[in-house]
Design a protein around this motif. Structure first.
Motif, mmCIF file in Angstrom:
data_model
loop_
_atom_site.group_PDB
_atom_site.id
_atom_site.type_symbol
_atom_site.label_atom_id
_atom_site.label_comp_id
_atom_site.label_asym_id
_atom_site.label_seq_id
_atom_site.Cartn_x
_atom_site.Cartn_y
_atom_site.Cartn_z
ATOM 1 N N GLU A 150 0.803 -1.225 0.000
ATOM 2 C CA GLU A 150 0.000 0.000 0.000
ATOM 3 C C GLU A 150 0.833 1.271 0.000
ATOM 4 O OE1 GLU A 150 -3.195 -0.017 -0.405
ATOM 5 O OE2 GLU A 150 -3.371 -2.203 -0.323
ATOM 6 N N LEU A 151 2.032 1.202 0.553
ATOM 7 C CA LEU A 151 2.844 2.423 0.693
ATOM 8 C C LEU A 151 4.208 2.302 0.017
ATOM 9 C CD1 LEU A 151 2.071 3.360 4.416
ATOM 10 C CD2 LEU A 151 0.987 4.257 2.347
ATOM 11 N N GLN A 152 4.351 1.309 -0.854
ATOM 12 C CA GLN A 152 5.593 1.109 -1.608
ATOM 13 C C GLN A 152 6.809 1.046 -0.692
ATOM 14 O OE1 GLN A 152 3.496 4.085 -3.002
ATOM 15 N NE2 GLN A 152 2.335 2.214 -3.395
ATOM 16 N N ALA A 153 6.677 0.302 0.378
ATOM 17 C CA ALA A 153 7.789 0.077 1.298
ATOM 18 C C ALA A 153 8.605 -1.130 0.833
ATOM 19 C CB ALA A 153 7.274 -0.130 2.714
ATOM 20 N N ASP A 154 9.784 -1.311 1.405
ATOM 21 C CA ASP A 154 10.619 -2.451 1.015
ATOM 22 C C ASP A 154 11.057 -3.278 2.238
ATOM 23 O OD1 ASP A 154 12.453 -0.677 2.103
ATOM 24 O OD2 ASP A 154 13.706 -0.536 0.318
ATOM 25 N N PHE A 155 10.135 -3.460 3.171
ATOM 26 C CA PHE A 155 10.395 -4.356 4.291
ATOM 27 C C PHE A 155 10.671 -5.774 3.768
ATOM 28 C CE2 PHE A 155 8.051 -1.109 6.673
ATOM 29 C CZ PHE A 155 8.736 -1.082 7.888
ATOM 30 N N VAL A 156 11.552 -6.483 4.446
ATOM 31 C CA VAL A 156 11.748 -7.915 4.223
ATOM 32 C C VAL A 156 11.112 -8.612 5.426
ATOM 33 C CG1 VAL A 156 13.408 -9.777 3.903
ATOM 34 C CG2 VAL A 156 13.883 -7.488 2.969
ATOM 35 N N PRO A 157 9.866 -9.079 5.307
ATOM 36 C CA PRO A 157 9.165 -9.592 6.494
ATOM 37 C C PRO A 157 9.918 -10.691 7.233
ATOM 38 C CG PRO A 157 7.597 -9.196 4.737
ATOM 39 C CD PRO A 157 8.971 -8.997 4.134
ATOM 40 N N ASP A 158 10.622 -11.571 6.502
ATOM 41 C CA ASP A 158 11.330 -12.657 7.172
ATOM 42 C C ASP A 158 12.547 -12.168 7.951
ATOM 43 O OD1 ASP A 158 9.528 -14.503 6.312
ATOM 44 O OD2 ASP A 158 10.722 -15.189 4.594
ATOM 45 N N ALA A 159 12.884 -10.887 7.793
ATOM 46 C CA ALA A 159 13.985 -10.327 8.576
ATOM 47 C C ALA A 159 13.530 -9.871 9.956
ATOM 48 C CB ALA A 159 14.628 -9.161 7.817
ATOM 49 N N ARG A 177 18.436 -8.301 12.225
ATOM 50 C CA ARG A 177 19.728 -7.717 11.876
ATOM 51 C C ARG A 177 19.523 -6.222 11.630
ATOM 52 N NH1 ARG A 177 17.955 -10.706 7.329
ATOM 53 N NH2 ARG A 177 17.495 -9.358 5.511
ATOM 54 N N PRO A 178 20.562 -5.424 11.585
ATOM 55 C CA PRO A 178 20.386 -4.007 11.266
ATOM 56 C C PRO A 178 19.737 -3.853 9.882
ATOM 57 C CG PRO A 178 22.606 -4.435 12.069
ATOM 58 C CD PRO A 178 21.983 -5.772 11.833
ATOM 59 N N GLN A 179 18.823 -2.889 9.779
ATOM 60 C CA GLN A 179 18.085 -2.723 8.527
ATOM 61 C C GLN A 179 17.814 -1.257 8.248
ATOM 62 O OE1 GLN A 179 14.699 -5.494 8.094
ATOM 63 N NE2 GLN A 179 15.459 -6.497 9.946
ATOM 64 N N ARG A 180 17.751 -0.943 6.952
ATOM 65 C CA ARG A 180 17.287 0.353 6.485
ATOM 66 C C ARG A 180 16.102 0.093 5.570
ATOM 67 N NH1 ARG A 180 20.334 4.883 6.804
ATOM 68 N NH2 ARG A 180 19.579 5.617 4.773
ATOM 69 N N VAL A 181 14.979 0.710 5.884
ATOM 70 C CA VAL A 181 13.738 0.481 5.151
ATOM 71 C C VAL A 181 13.272 1.796 4.540
ATOM 72 C CG1 VAL A 181 11.339 -0.269 5.318
ATOM 73 C CG2 VAL A 181 13.100 -1.411 6.683
ATOM 74 N N ALA A 187 17.915 -1.091 14.398
ATOM 75 C CA ALA A 187 19.098 -1.759 14.926
ATOM 76 C C ALA A 187 18.799 -3.243 15.093
ATOM 77 C CB ALA A 187 19.505 -1.146 16.264
ATOM 78 N N ALA A 188 19.809 -4.059 15.113
ATOM 79 C CA ALA A 188 19.603 -5.482 15.396
ATOM 80 C C ALA A 188 18.934 -5.624 16.757
ATOM 81 C CB ALA A 188 20.930 -6.218 15.369
ATOM 82 N N GLY A 189 17.853 -6.359 16.809
ATOM 83 C CA GLY A 189 17.120 -6.562 18.058
ATOM 84 C C GLY A 189 16.099 -5.488 18.363
#
Length: 332
Positions: free
Chosen positions: A236-245, A267-271, A283-285
């Motif tokens: 809906e908002l053109q996000a790029d989450f990786v759900p399994d992360a 793990r650390p992520q940028r969305v 951040a991780a966790g």
């Protein structure tokens, strides 16, 4: 002589008009930019989320749906006898699966006149409306398609002299934080008139192991349901989450007496949320809260009702005391 035209037995009004997309965007912008990230649970329920929740309701660990249905099977006639209700309004009506038990009791008592289902899914409101008018002779259905946090004022006034029951089932009231919950209950109080009743389902405080198992099922369906909100944001908002992360987390907060569901970054992520031009780091966790589900004692229920101008007229529980249906009337 002019022919008499009978009023339609099914009327459905939609008040969404695309506003649900704006609400999602506002909630995401607000929730993901807080120091402690969170999203409201109403965004779980796209078509896939609704399907997953139906599966959750059938899981052996998830008792609320079974318990609430058992209470309605045992006590619907008593509720109708006590209230004398001629109309049933239901928030979050879905397929009206459990509500049919109340409608049947009203029909058998000879008081059933109108059902007002309120839900965000128009196809579901229309389908259940037509099923119900076929099932119950003389029943009229006035469906409302909307968000009950924004469109309660679209619920029509009663059309018969008798009282109405406003039903809010499933324990959904527990998704509100205490202050918001009391404000919401006050808004429901205004829909009752002076002789109406609120019927609200509440999950009860119990052994934390039982509570936590209900939100951490062995098959992992609840985990999939929790991560589904990320699929909603991606679509809906053109996000790029990786759900399994993200891993599913659910625990009972013993101080606040509520379940919290969260998604924890593995793990650390940028969305990136493209529709909002928003970049979010994890951040991780780090955890994103996706739901609270408050559990109730009788004293908490009575306190919330009193603060909202209502009082407990009757409480019905399952034999094991896991869940309660609370029938409230206007104070005084």
């Amino acid at each position: 002589m002019e022919p008499v035209i009978a009023p339609a037995r099914v009327v459905v009004e939609s008040h969404l008009e695309g506003g649900e997309h704006r609400t999602l965007a506002d909630d995401v912008l607000d929730g993901l930019t807080k120091p402690f990230k969170e999203l409201p649970p109403k965004h779980f329920y796209d078509a896939r989320g609704a399907e997953l929740f139906d599966r959750i309701c059938d899981l052996p660990e998830y008792y609320p749906t079974r318990c609430e249905r058992a209470i309605l099977q045992a006590d619907s006639a008593s509720i109708v006898d006590l209230t004398g209700a001629t109309e049933l309004v239901e928030l979050g009506s879905g397929t009206a699966a459990k509500t049919r038990l109340l409608l049947r009791a009203m029909h058998e008592a000879g008081t059933l006149h109108r059902y007002v289902p309120f839900d965000v899914t128009e196809s579901m409101v229309r389908a259940s409306a037509h099923e119900l008018v076929d099932e119950f002779d003389g029943l009229r259905v006035h469906g409302i398609v909307g968000d009950f946090e924004r469109h309660l004022d679209r619920i029509p006034p009663p059309v018969t002299p008798g009282p109405r029951i406003l039903a809010f089932l499933g324990g959904t009231i527990g998704n509100f934080a205490p202050g918001t919950r009391r404000r919401f209950l006050r808004s429901l109080r205004r829909l009752l008139g002076e002789d109406g009743y609120l019927l609200v389902g509440t999950d009860l405080v119990k052994d934390p192991a039982v509570l936590e198992a209900a939100y951490n099922d062995a098959q992992g369906v609840t985990a999939e349901f929790n991560r589904n909100v990320l699929h909603v944001l991606n679509r809906e908002l053109q996000a790029d989450f990786v759900p399994d992360a993200f891993e599913h987390v659910a625990f009972f907060d013993r101080d606040r007496e509520w379940i919290e569901m969260r998604l924890r970054a593995r793990r650390p992520q940028r969305v990136r949320v493209g529709a909002l031009g928003l970049r979010v780091t994890f951040a991780a966790g780090e955890e994103l809260r996706t739901e609270i589900s408050a559990k109730f004692t009788r004293a908490r229920i009575e306190g919330d009702l009193a603060a909202s101008g209502m009082e407990l007229a009757a409480q019905y529980t399952d034999p094991d005391g896991l869940f309660a249906l609370n029938l409230a009337s206007v104070r005084g």
